[in-house]
Design an enzyme around this catalytic site. Structure first.
Site, PDB file in Angstrom:
ATOM      1  N   LYS A  54       0.837  -1.207   0.000  1.00 52.19           N
ATOM      2  CA  LYS A  54       0.000   0.000   0.000  1.00 52.19           C
ATOM      3  C   LYS A  54       0.872   1.258   0.000  1.00 52.19           C
ATOM      4  CE  LYS A  54      -3.753  -2.568   2.157  1.00 52.19           C
ATOM      5  NZ  LYS A  54      -4.570  -2.889   3.361  1.00 52.19           N
ATOM      6  N   GLN A  98      -4.722  -1.784   9.484  1.00 50.57           N
ATOM      7  CA  GLN A  98      -4.608  -3.096   8.844  1.00 50.57           C
ATOM      8  C   GLN A  98      -5.200  -4.187   9.744  1.00 50.57           C
ATOM      9  OE1 GLN A  98      -3.577  -3.560   5.699  1.00 50.57           O
ATOM     10  NE2 GLN A  98      -3.945  -5.759   5.843  1.00 50.57           N
ATOM     11  N   ASP A 121     -10.631   2.504   3.833  1.00 53.63           N
ATOM     12  CA  ASP A 121     -11.095   1.131   3.566  1.00 53.63           C
ATOM     13  C   ASP A 121     -12.594   1.060   3.287  1.00 53.63           C
ATOM     14  OD1 ASP A 121      -9.009  -0.826   3.707  1.00 53.63           O
ATOM     15  OD2 ASP A 121      -8.816  -0.418   5.852  1.00 53.63           O
TER      16      ASP A 121
HETATM   17  N1  GUN Z   1      -7.016  -7.196   5.966  1.00 47.15           N
HETATM   18  C1  GUN Z   1      -7.429  -7.939   4.927  1.00 47.15           C
HETATM   19  N2  GUN Z   1      -7.999  -7.152   3.993  1.00 47.15           N
HETATM   20  C2  GUN Z   1      -7.940  -5.899   4.453  1.00 47.15           C
HETATM   21  C3  GUN Z   1      -8.354  -4.636   3.923  1.00 47.15           C
HETATM   22  O1  GUN Z   1      -8.929  -4.518   2.832  1.00 47.15           O
HETATM   23  N3  GUN Z   1      -8.082  -3.554   4.715  1.00 47.15           N
HETATM   24  C4  GUN Z   1      -7.480  -3.646   5.924  1.00 47.15           C
HETATM   25  N4  GUN Z   1      -7.296  -2.536   6.625  1.00 47.15           N
HETATM   26  N5  GUN Z   1      -7.092  -4.803   6.433  1.00 47.15           N
HETATM   27  C5  GUN Z   1      -7.318  -5.916   5.699  1.00 47.15           C
END
Ligand code: GUN
Length: 296
Positions: A54, A98, A121
């Site tokens: 990211k 996350q 998100d």
């Molecule tokens: N863990 C697995 N998928 C995601 C996601 O799309 N965003 C976040 N923040 N954590 C995750």
């Protein structure tokens, strides 16, 4: 192989290029670029990999980014303190925490504390509510990435039967809403299967599906005998399986038995290189959206 690949890697690159062009414009007008903050608690190796990806994507499109790494012993109160700090920081446009979090932290408490307009998100209850009622707002990143992929490949969804395996807050549930609501892609008849769906019923449902979306986290869950000829198969699973021949010691597979299913499906997403990169692209898109909102 019969199926055409739904190339998330390439499509995500196209989206990043579009976002970069907008960021270049902002910079040429003397404005600061959008800024995404990722908070990572603990040392889950997969989470580290995702957050690094990211941050790399932010750098590529010209966003500012902050990778806030906190120890696994961080309390819920301490984490909430960091979220509030970034909520109030006018130089931060997007915040993500996350997942998964250490067991002593309730993820919903964190999700609902991020201010909805910085919710990169798209997990906040307000944003999920707006999405459900078809108001403009921030869409959950992975479901939005799937919709974008389907849209750019011009796969029809109106009147089609979409079967979803998995009812998670971050994929299964929101994609069921996006697929059934108005608009293109959308207007589909949706069935959600989950952990209490008997295997025989899951198979029956999948066999009736024009589009199968799988987000469970079980390698090999969906086999070729469960897929109708020419169905579209979207695999959201990312599973690490041991691979001693690889330097890392593992390789990534989805929830779908790819080789066999690809002989029957019309379109299929690979793992890796399918939905994963699309999620990251939509995260950037959500952050840009938040930035534009706060800059009029
Ligand atoms: N863990 C697995 N998928 C995601 C996601 O799309 N965003 C976040 N923040 N954590 C995750």
């Amino acid at each position: 192989m019969k199926a055409k690949i739904l190339d998330g890697k390439k499509t995500a690159q196209d989206i990043r290029n579009e976002i970069k062009a907008e960021v270049d414009q902002l910079r040429s007008r003397g404005l600061r670029p959008p800024h995404l903050v990722a908070i990572l608690v603990g040392d889950n190796p997969a989470s580290h990999t995702y957050v690094r990806g990211k941050m790399r994507a932010c750098a590529e499109v010209g966003f500012d980014s902050t990778n806030k790494h906190l120890p696994a012993s961080t309390t819920e109160q301490e984490l909430l303190g960091w979220v509030k700090t970034y909520n109030e920081d006018p130089l931060v446009d997007g915040i993500l925490v996350q997942m998964p979090l250490p067991e002593h932290i309730v993820p919903q408490n964190i999700t609902k504390t991020i201010v909805p307009h910085k919710d990169a998100d798209g997990f906040h209850p307000l944003n999920v509510g707006l999405m459900t009622l078809n108001f403009p707002g921030i869409l959950s990143a992975t479901p939005a990435g799937i919709m974008e992929l389907i849209d750019r490949y011009e796969i029809p969804t109106k009147g089609k039967h979409v079967v979803i395996a998995g009812r998670s807050r971050i994929v299964g549930r929101p994609i069921s809403i996006l697929m059934s609501r108005g608009g293109q892609p959308g207007e589909a008849t949706v069935t959600i299967c989950h952990r209490y769906t008997p295997p025989e019923l899951l198979k029956q449902m999948c066999l009736q599906a024009d589009i199968v979306i799988v987000a469970v986290g079980k390698p090999g869950l969906i086999t070729a005998d469960m897929i109708k000829e020419d169905a579209v198969v979207i695999d959201v699973g990312i599973n690490r399986i041991e691979a001693p021949e690889k330097k890392s010691g593992y390789r990534l597979v989805g929830d779908v038995d790819f080789d066999a299913v690809a002989e029957k499906a019309s379109y299929i997403t690979p793992v890796p290189g399918g939905v994963g990169p699309m999620t990251v692209a939509m995260l950037l898109s959500n952050t840009l959206h938040s930035y534009k909102r706060s800059h009029g």
